[in-house]
Design an enzyme around this catalytic site. Structure first.
Site, PDB file in Angstrom:
ATOM      1  N   HIS A   1      54.526  58.151  38.102  1.00  0.00           N
ATOM      2  CA  HIS A   1      54.923  57.649  37.037  1.00  0.00           C
ATOM      3  C   HIS A   1      55.941  56.736  37.006  1.00  0.00           C
ATOM      4  O   HIS A   1      56.692  56.944  38.025  1.00  0.00           O
ATOM      5  CB  HIS A   1      55.035  58.884  35.645  1.00  0.00           C
ATOM      6  CG  HIS A   1      56.275  59.622  36.200  1.00  0.00           C
ATOM      7  ND1 HIS A   1      56.285  61.004  36.336  1.00  0.00           N
ATOM      8  CD2 HIS A   1      57.527  59.477  36.340  1.00  0.00           C
ATOM      9  CE1 HIS A   1      57.625  61.539  36.606  1.00  0.00           C
ATOM     10  NE2 HIS A   1      58.225  60.716  36.604  1.00  0.00           N
TER      11      HIS A   1
ATOM     12  N   HIS B   1      62.499  63.510  31.367  1.00  0.00           N
ATOM     13  CA  HIS B   1      63.526  62.558  31.904  1.00  0.00           C
ATOM     14  C   HIS B   1      64.623  62.585  30.477  1.00  0.00           C
ATOM     15  O   HIS B   1      65.021  61.704  30.040  1.00  0.00           O
ATOM     16  CB  HIS B   1      63.363  61.373  31.882  1.00  0.00           C
ATOM     17  CG  HIS B   1      62.094  61.314  33.197  1.00  0.00           C
ATOM     18  ND1 HIS B   1      60.640  61.628  32.935  1.00  0.00           N
ATOM     19  CD2 HIS B   1      62.105  60.837  34.349  1.00  0.00           C
ATOM     20  CE1 HIS B   1      60.066  61.151  33.940  1.00  0.00           C
ATOM     21  NE2 HIS B   1      61.037  60.949  34.781  1.00  0.00           N
TER      22      HIS B   1
ATOM     23  N   HIS C   1      61.541  56.724  46.165  1.00  0.00           N
ATOM     24  CA  HIS C   1      62.185  56.046  45.247  1.00  0.00           C
ATOM     25  C   HIS C   1      63.688  56.574  45.450  1.00  0.00           C
ATOM     26  O   HIS C   1      63.890  57.549  45.311  1.00  0.00           O
ATOM     27  CB  HIS C   1      61.531  55.574  44.132  1.00  0.00           C
ATOM     28  CG  HIS C   1      61.677  56.655  43.044  1.00  0.00           C
ATOM     29  ND1 HIS C   1      60.876  57.828  43.459  1.00  0.00           N
ATOM     30  CD2 HIS C   1      62.176  57.102  41.893  1.00  0.00           C
ATOM     31  CE1 HIS C   1      60.873  58.681  42.451  1.00  0.00           C
ATOM     32  NE2 HIS C   1      61.637  58.103  41.355  1.00  0.00           N
TER      33      HIS C   1
ATOM     34  N   GLU D   1      60.392  64.255  43.228  1.00  0.00           N
ATOM     35  CA  GLU D   1      59.287  64.546  42.460  1.00  0.00           C
ATOM     36  C   GLU D   1      57.931  64.355  43.019  1.00  0.00           C
ATOM     37  O   GLU D   1      56.983  64.928  42.582  1.00  0.00           O
ATOM     38  CB  GLU D   1      59.337  62.997  41.685  1.00  0.00           C
ATOM     39  CG  GLU D   1      60.296  62.986  40.776  1.00  0.00           C
ATOM     40  CD  GLU D   1      60.417  61.731  39.857  1.00  0.00           C
ATOM     41  OE1 GLU D   1      61.052  61.720  38.906  1.00  0.00           O
ATOM     42  OE2 GLU D   1      59.348  60.974  40.152  1.00  0.00           O
TER      43      GLU D   1
END
Length: 287
Positions: A12, A59, A191, A238
């Site tokens: 995502h 988030h 990331h 994640e």
């Protein structure tokens, strides 16, 4: 009886939402990415999936750090779209599955997963950057969102996420409800978006992760947060969300077909997609 049709793992990212809303589906830099979801979209339709359990992380839209739960489930007739700073996206509210959700919640609590139950929940890009790629805006599949904390210490361990998935899988296998279920997970692959390693992407690790997730997921379950962070950057924890959905599949099927696998690393994260269809056990022949 409920049936687990299969499982989906997907990255995502806000950039996916922006590209989708801006109509970049046919732009050369985005077209392969958006087209990679079409076989999964068609598979969900062909298999007449009724309910999707989505493992994701919020988030700071539904929750804030003053009260940020480890595990939270949305159980509501309708789930709204979060405003992430520029107004809510132009989608209708997403249908929930409250009856099935309450039964799942009771089962998870029995398995000693202490859930925060949300009877109102807003979905941010953790769900909504992926959902429009899998389904048309009419949302023919009901959604049960399960938030997992991967932002604020202390985080659940990879093994805890694996066991959460197993608990979900056992519930589906034993449920008397007439539901056709897919367990999906969303989260970035490698990331890091701050600090000295800002912009870190590791395609070799991302693809190795998808190999292990498919064939040797227990290796990933026994890893530490530091193992993930060292290879994929701080935010790559994640990936544990993908492990959760794989845990569900492990409880219902020893074999599966790969519907789709795609990987692309153009910017600040590795974009991955993996869809696995559970194979039904062979019926013994009568002689």
């Amino acid at each position: 009886m409920a049936e687990l049709i299969g499982a989906i793992g997907s990255s995502h990212a806000p950039s996916i939402s922006f590209a989708f809303d801006a109509g970049h589906q046919e732009k050369p830099e985005w077209k392969p990415f958006f087209e990679s979801y079409r076989p999964v979209h068609n598979w969900l339709k062909q298999k007449n999936v009724t309910t999707m359990i989505v493992i994701y992380n919020d988030h700071l839209n539904q929750f804030q750090f003053d009260a940020y739960p480890t595990f939270a489930m949305g159980i509501a007739k309708q789930l709204n779209i979060a405003d992430e700073g520029i107004g809510a996206r132009n989608f209708a509210s997403v249908p929930g599955a409250p009856d099935f959700g309450w039964e799942l919640a009771k089962s998870l609590v029995t398995d000693e997963f202490d859930l925060t139950i949300c009877q109102e929940m807003e979905l941010d890009h953790g769900v909504m950057s992926v959902l429009p790629l899998l389904m048309p805006p009419s949302w023919p599949i009901r959604i049960i969102p399960i938030h997992v904390n991967v932002l604020r210490e202390p985080l659940p361990t990879p093994m805890r996420c694996w066991k959460l998935g197993q608990s979900i899988g056992r519930f589906i296998k034993n449920s008397a409800c007439n539901e056709r279920v897919v367990v999906a997970s969303t989260g970035g692959l490698s990331h890091q978006i701050h600090g000295d390693n800002f912009g870190l992407v590791n395609p070799e690790w991302d693809n190795r992760f998808m190999d292990l997730l498919t064939h040797e997921p227990e290796i990933l379950a026994h890893a530490t947060h530091e193992d993930y962070i060292y290879r994929g950057g701080l935010e790559s924890v994640e990936m544990m969300l993908w492990l959760t959905m794989r845990g569900a599949l492990s409880e219902t099927s020893e074999s599966f077909n790969e519907i789709q696998r795609f990987y692309w690393a153009p910017m600040l994260t590795g974009y991955g997609l993996l869809a696995l269809e559970a194979e039904k056990p062979a019926t013994p022949s009568s002689k």
